[in-house]
Motif scaffolding. Structure first.
Motif, PDB file in Angstrom:
ATOM      1  N   ARG A   4       0.843  -1.195   0.000  1.00 59.28           N
ATOM      2  CA  ARG A   4       0.000   0.000   0.000  1.00 59.28           C
ATOM      3  C   ARG A   4       0.876   1.242   0.000  1.00 59.28           C
ATOM      4  O   ARG A   4       1.906   1.278   0.660  1.00 59.28           O
ATOM      5  N   ALA A   5       0.428   2.237  -0.729  1.00 58.07           N
ATOM      6  CA  ALA A   5       1.143   3.515  -0.715  1.00 58.07           C
ATOM      7  C   ALA A   5       0.914   4.160   0.643  1.00 58.07           C
ATOM      8  O   ALA A   5      -0.203   4.216   1.143  1.00 58.07           O
ATOM      9  N   LYS A   6       1.986   4.586   1.227  1.00 61.05           N
ATOM     10  CA  LYS A   6       1.887   5.201   2.543  1.00 61.05           C
ATOM     11  C   LYS A   6       1.181   6.551   2.410  1.00 61.05           C
ATOM     12  O   LYS A   6       1.552   7.388   1.596  1.00 61.05           O
ATOM     13  N   ALA A   7       0.135   6.722   3.200  1.00 62.83           N
ATOM     14  CA  ALA A   7      -0.610   7.979   3.174  1.00 62.83           C
ATOM     15  C   ALA A   7       0.284   9.100   3.684  1.00 62.83           C
ATOM     16  O   ALA A   7       1.099   8.900   4.585  1.00 62.83           O
ATOM     17  N   LYS A   8       0.085  10.261   3.093  1.00 66.60           N
ATOM     18  CA  LYS A   8       0.872  11.417   3.509  1.00 66.60           C
ATOM     19  C   LYS A   8       0.536  11.749   4.962  1.00 66.60           C
ATOM     20  O   LYS A   8      -0.617  11.886   5.332  1.00 66.60           O
ATOM     21  N   GLU A   9       1.567  11.826   5.785  1.00 66.20           N
ATOM     22  CA  GLU A   9       1.353  12.146   7.189  1.00 66.20           C
ATOM     23  C   GLU A   9       1.002  13.623   7.326  1.00 66.20           C
ATOM     24  O   GLU A   9       1.498  14.466   6.597  1.00 66.20           O
ATOM     25  N   ILE A  10       0.171  13.882   8.292  1.00 64.08           N
ATOM     26  CA  ILE A  10      -0.272  15.252   8.528  1.00 64.08           C
ATOM     27  C   ILE A  10       0.762  15.965   9.385  1.00 64.08           C
ATOM     28  O   ILE A  10       1.136  15.490  10.449  1.00 64.08           O
ATOM     29  N   ASN A  11       1.190  17.091   8.894  1.00 65.31           N
ATOM     30  CA  ASN A  11       2.156  17.906   9.628  1.00 65.31           C
ATOM     31  C   ASN A  11       1.387  19.003  10.369  1.00 65.31           C
ATOM     32  O   ASN A  11       1.093  20.061   9.826  1.00 65.31           O
ATOM     33  N   TYR A  12       1.064  18.720  11.621  1.00 61.55           N
ATOM     34  CA  TYR A  12       0.253  19.654  12.398  1.00 61.55           C
ATOM     35  C   TYR A  12       0.986  20.958  12.689  1.00 61.55           C
ATOM     36  O   TYR A  12       0.360  22.013  12.783  1.00 61.55           O
ATOM     37  N   MET A 103      -3.311  21.707   2.642  1.00 64.61           N
ATOM     38  CA  MET A 103      -2.300  20.849   3.239  1.00 64.61           C
ATOM     39  C   MET A 103      -2.130  19.538   2.464  1.00 64.61           C
ATOM     40  O   MET A 103      -1.064  18.950   2.462  1.00 64.61           O
ATOM     41  N   ARG A 104      -3.190  19.094   1.821  1.00 67.56           N
ATOM     42  CA  ARG A 104      -3.129  17.842   1.045  1.00 67.56           C
ATOM     43  C   ARG A 104      -2.389  18.045  -0.275  1.00 67.56           C
ATOM     44  O   ARG A 104      -1.757  17.135  -0.768  1.00 67.56           O
TER      45      ARG A 104
END
Length: 105
Positions: A4-12, A103-104
């Motif tokens: 699976r492609a790793k989902a982009k992590e959210i940079n809070y 952000m996405r």
């Protein structure tokens, strides 16, 4: 098996530092703080006035005193503030969606 492609992590941290997020917080604060202060002042005025003065004991309409009018007005005030907040929250939700989109992508 496929990986699976790793989902982009959210940079809070990036979100909190963005100008759009700061604008959202500023607008929310400018709306919520005055309304909250008004609500508490209006809400606590009735028990204070009825406990320490006789101002609200005089008749307003026939046998109905000003205390009853004031108490009924608190229901109306609560409904009005809820309606105002619901409408403004919809605008805040749009701003949040815009921040998420930015952000996405």
């Amino acid at each position: 098996m496929k990986k699976r492609a790793k989902a982009k992590e959210i940079n809070y941290t990036e979100i909190v530092q963005s100008s759009q997020f700061k604008k959202l917080l500023k607008q929310k604060r400018q709306f919520i703080l005055p309304l909250s202060l008004f609500f508490f002042a209006f809400y606590f005025t009735l028990p204070v006035l009825t406990s320490y003065t006789t101002v609200l004991n005089t008749p307003a309409i026939g046998p109905i005193s000003w205390a009853w009018v004031f108490a009924f007005a608190q229901f109306i005030m609560t409904w009005v503030l809820c309606i105002l907040y619901s409408r403004r929250a919809a605008k805040f939700d749009v701003m949040v969606q815009e921040i998420k989109q930015q952000m996405r992508g």
